[in-house]
Design a protein around this motif. Structure first.
Motif, PDB file in Angstrom:
ATOM      1  N   SER A  89       0.831  -1.202   0.000  1.00  0.00           N
ATOM      2  CA  SER A  89       0.000   0.000   0.000  1.00  0.00           C
ATOM      3  C   SER A  89       0.863   1.249   0.000  1.00  0.00           C
ATOM      4  O   SER A  89       1.997   1.239   0.497  1.00  0.00           O
ATOM      5  N   LEU A  90       0.309   2.301  -0.561  1.00  0.00           N
ATOM      6  CA  LEU A  90       0.907   3.629  -0.505  1.00  0.00           C
ATOM      7  C   LEU A  90      -0.221   4.650  -0.398  1.00  0.00           C
ATOM      8  O   LEU A  90      -1.331   4.395  -0.880  1.00  0.00           O
ATOM      9  N   ARG A  91       0.079   5.787   0.216  1.00  0.00           N
ATOM     10  CA  ARG A  91      -0.872   6.879   0.233  1.00  0.00           C
ATOM     11  C   ARG A  91      -0.225   8.113  -0.382  1.00  0.00           C
ATOM     12  O   ARG A  91       0.792   8.601   0.121  1.00  0.00           O
ATOM     13  N   LEU A  92      -0.813   8.591  -1.443  1.00  0.00           N
ATOM     14  CA  LEU A  92      -0.339   9.802  -2.102  1.00  0.00           C
ATOM     15  C   LEU A  92      -1.087  11.011  -1.542  1.00  0.00           C
ATOM     16  O   LEU A  92      -2.256  10.913  -1.184  1.00  0.00           O
ATOM     17  N   SER A  93      -0.377  12.122  -1.476  1.00  0.00           N
ATOM     18  CA  SER A  93      -0.973  13.379  -1.036  1.00  0.00           C
ATOM     19  C   SER A  93      -0.742  14.444  -2.088  1.00  0.00           C
ATOM     20  O   SER A  93       0.256  14.421  -2.803  1.00  0.00           O
ATOM     21  N   CYS A  94      -1.676  15.379  -2.162  1.00  0.00           N
ATOM     22  CA  CYS A  94      -1.544  16.511  -3.061  1.00  0.00           C
ATOM     23  C   CYS A  94      -1.935  17.763  -2.279  1.00  0.00           C
ATOM     24  O   CYS A  94      -3.101  17.909  -1.887  1.00  0.00           O
ATOM     25  N   ALA A  95      -0.969  18.623  -2.042  1.00  0.00           N
ATOM     26  CA  ALA A  95      -1.222  19.870  -1.324  1.00  0.00           C
ATOM     27  C   ALA A  95      -1.550  20.970  -2.324  1.00  0.00           C
ATOM     28  O   ALA A  95      -0.755  21.240  -3.227  1.00  0.00           O
ATOM     29  N   ALA A  96      -2.711  21.560  -2.165  1.00  0.00           N
ATOM     30  CA  ALA A  96      -3.164  22.594  -3.091  1.00  0.00           C
ATOM     31  C   ALA A  96      -3.075  23.961  -2.437  1.00  0.00           C
ATOM     32  O   ALA A  96      -3.476  24.132  -1.289  1.00  0.00           O
ATOM     33  N   SER A  97      -2.564  24.912  -3.175  1.00  0.00           N
ATOM     34  CA  SER A  97      -2.537  26.291  -2.690  1.00  0.00           C
ATOM     35  C   SER A  97      -3.042  27.207  -3.798  1.00  0.00           C
ATOM     36  O   SER A  97      -2.883  26.915  -4.988  1.00  0.00           O
ATOM     37  N   GLY A  98      -3.671  28.302  -3.408  1.00  0.00           N
ATOM     38  CA  GLY A  98      -4.183  29.249  -4.379  1.00  0.00           C
ATOM     39  C   GLY A  98      -5.424  28.774  -5.121  1.00  0.00           C
ATOM     40  O   GLY A  98      -5.872  29.431  -6.053  1.00  0.00           O
ATOM     41  N   PHE A  99      -5.985  27.650  -4.699  1.00  0.00           N
ATOM     42  CA  PHE A  99      -7.168  27.082  -5.367  1.00  0.00           C
ATOM     43  C   PHE A  99      -8.355  27.288  -4.444  1.00  0.00           C
ATOM     44  O   PHE A  99      -8.570  26.522  -3.516  1.00  0.00           O
ATOM     45  N   THR A 100      -9.137  28.346  -4.702  1.00  0.00           N
ATOM     46  CA  THR A 100     -10.139  28.776  -3.740  1.00  0.00           C
ATOM     47  C   THR A 100     -11.564  28.667  -4.267  1.00  0.00           C
ATOM     48  O   THR A 100     -12.462  29.327  -3.779  1.00  0.00           O
ATOM     49  N   TYR A 101     -11.795  27.848  -5.246  1.00  0.00           N
ATOM     50  CA  TYR A 101     -13.135  27.700  -5.808  1.00  0.00           C
ATOM     51  C   TYR A 101     -14.031  26.899  -4.861  1.00  0.00           C
ATOM     52  O   TYR A 101     -13.585  25.925  -4.256  1.00  0.00           O
ATOM     53  N   SER A 102     -15.280  27.274  -4.773  1.00  0.00           N
ATOM     54  CA  SER A 102     -16.212  26.566  -3.891  1.00  0.00           C
ATOM     55  C   SER A 102     -16.753  25.307  -4.555  1.00  0.00           C
ATOM     56  O   SER A 102     -17.126  24.355  -3.892  1.00  0.00           O
ATOM     57  N   ARG A 103     -16.818  25.312  -5.878  1.00  0.00           N
ATOM     58  CA  ARG A 103     -17.233  24.126  -6.617  1.00  0.00           C
ATOM     59  C   ARG A 103     -16.081  23.703  -7.509  1.00  0.00           C
ATOM     60  O   ARG A 103     -15.538  24.515  -8.262  1.00  0.00           O
ATOM     61  N   TYR A 104     -15.695  22.456  -7.396  1.00  0.00           N
ATOM     62  CA  TYR A 104     -14.505  22.011  -8.117  1.00  0.00           C
ATOM     63  C   TYR A 104     -14.462  20.496  -8.219  1.00  0.00           C
ATOM     64  O   TYR A 104     -15.239  19.796  -7.564  1.00  0.00           O
ATOM     65  N   CYS A 105     -13.574  20.037  -9.042  1.00  0.00           N
ATOM     66  CA  CYS A 105     -13.178  18.634  -9.085  1.00  0.00           C
ATOM     67  C   CYS A 105     -11.673  18.556  -8.922  1.00  0.00           C
ATOM     68  O   CYS A 105     -10.943  19.433  -9.415  1.00  0.00           O
ATOM     69  N   MET A 106     -11.257  17.527  -8.266  1.00  0.00           N
ATOM     70  CA  MET A 106      -9.826  17.212  -8.184  1.00  0.00           C
ATOM     71  C   MET A 106      -9.652  15.749  -8.525  1.00  0.00           C
ATOM     72  O   MET A 106     -10.533  14.930  -8.230  1.00  0.00           O
ATOM     73  N   GLY A 107      -8.555  15.437  -9.164  1.00  0.00           N
ATOM     74  CA  GLY A 107      -8.384  14.072  -9.616  1.00  0.00           C
ATOM     75  C   GLY A 107      -6.946  13.596  -9.557  1.00  0.00           C
ATOM     76  O   GLY A 107      -6.012  14.391  -9.408  1.00  0.00           O
ATOM     77  N   TRP A 108      -6.802  12.310  -9.639  1.00  0.00           N
ATOM     78  CA  TRP A 108      -5.495  11.663  -9.754  1.00  0.00           C
ATOM     79  C   TRP A 108      -5.419  10.993 -11.118  1.00  0.00           C
ATOM     80  O   TRP A 108      -6.350  10.284 -11.529  1.00  0.00           O
ATOM     81  N   PHE A 109      -4.313  11.215 -11.793  1.00  0.00           N
ATOM     82  CA  PHE A 109      -4.045  10.613 -13.085  1.00  0.00           C
ATOM     83  C   PHE A 109      -2.705   9.902 -13.003  1.00  0.00           C
ATOM     84  O   PHE A 109      -1.905  10.179 -12.119  1.00  0.00           O
ATOM     85  N   ARG A 110      -2.451   9.005 -13.931  1.00  0.00           N
ATOM     86  CA  ARG A 110      -1.159   8.336 -13.960  1.00  0.00           C
ATOM     87  C   ARG A 110      -0.716   8.124 -15.393  1.00  0.00           C
ATOM     88  O   ARG A 110      -1.528   8.033 -16.309  1.00  0.00           O
ATOM     89  N   GLN A 111       0.604   8.045 -15.536  1.00  0.00           N
ATOM     90  CA  GLN A 111       1.180   7.821 -16.855  1.00  0.00           C
ATOM     91  C   GLN A 111       2.353   6.867 -16.727  1.00  0.00           C
ATOM     92  O   GLN A 111       3.344   7.191 -16.063  1.00  0.00           O
ATOM     93  N   ALA A 112       2.208   5.704 -17.338  1.00  0.00           N
ATOM     94  CA  ALA A 112       3.283   4.719 -17.371  1.00  0.00           C
ATOM     95  C   ALA A 112       4.149   4.985 -18.601  1.00  0.00           C
ATOM     96  O   ALA A 112       3.687   5.576 -19.580  1.00  0.00           O
ATOM     97  N   PRO A 113       5.404   4.541 -18.575  1.00  0.00           N
ATOM     98  CA  PRO A 113       6.289   4.760 -19.724  1.00  0.00           C
ATOM     99  C   PRO A 113       5.680   4.217 -21.014  1.00  0.00           C
ATOM    100  O   PRO A 113       5.219   3.079 -21.065  1.00  0.00           O
ATOM    101  N   GLY A 114       5.666   5.043 -22.049  1.00  0.00           N
ATOM    102  CA  GLY A 114       5.153   4.613 -23.338  1.00  0.00           C
ATOM    103  C   GLY A 114       3.645   4.577 -23.452  1.00  0.00           C
ATOM    104  O   GLY A 114       3.110   4.150 -24.480  1.00  0.00           O
ATOM    105  N   LYS A 115       2.968   5.018 -22.408  1.00  0.00           N
ATOM    106  CA  LYS A 115       1.497   4.998 -22.426  1.00  0.00           C
ATOM    107  C   LYS A 115       0.938   6.394 -22.226  1.00  0.00           C
ATOM    108  O   LYS A 115       1.625   7.295 -21.733  1.00  0.00           O
TER     109      LYS A 115
END
Length: 126
Positions: A17-43
């Motif tokens: 297991s691993l836990r990833l974190s994403c610290a956001a600054s300057g993002f002050t919208y009340s309605r939003y989406c946030m997501g995680w994406f990934r990219q493997a080599p060659g893909k």
């Protein structure tokens, strides 16, 4: 200025297991989406999980039941808890954010997001 900074990547054996974190600054919208994406080599970069400002979530089929996206609004932090990791989960993982709320329709689409982090590497060995 919006800034997204990922952390928590690393190397782990299959089944771990691993836990990833994403610290956001300057993002002050009340309605939003946030997501995680990934990219493997060659893909192409692909959507993994997304969450909106109401807490609704969307997951790629490949990670359903293994990954959990969550957010800590008070600290402006996005998380991705990854369990039962597989070698095919090996990739650079990116955090993304944008002020829209169609998490189910658009949450896993790259084109939905204008703000991106620099990524954190996840390597799963067999």
């Amino acid at each position: 200025q919006v800034q997204l900074v990922e952390s928590g990547g690393g190397s782990v054996q299959a089944g771990g297991s691993l836990r990833l974190s994403c610290a956001a600054s300057g993002f002050t919208y009340s309605r939003y989406c946030m997501g995680w994406f990934r990219q493997a080599p060659g893909k192409e970069r692909e959507g993994v999980a997304a969450i909106d400002s109401s807490g609704r979530t969307n997951y790629a089929d490949s990670v359903k039941g293994r990954f959990t996206i969550s957010q800590e609004n008070a600290k402006n932090i996005l998380y991705l808890q990854m369990n039962s990791l597989k070698p095919e989960d090996t990739a650079m993982y990116y955090c993304a954010a944008d002020p829209f709320s169609s998490v189910l329709l658009s949450g896993l689409r790259l084109s939905s997001y204008n703000y991106w982090g620099q990524g954190t590497q996840v390597t799963v060995s067999s």
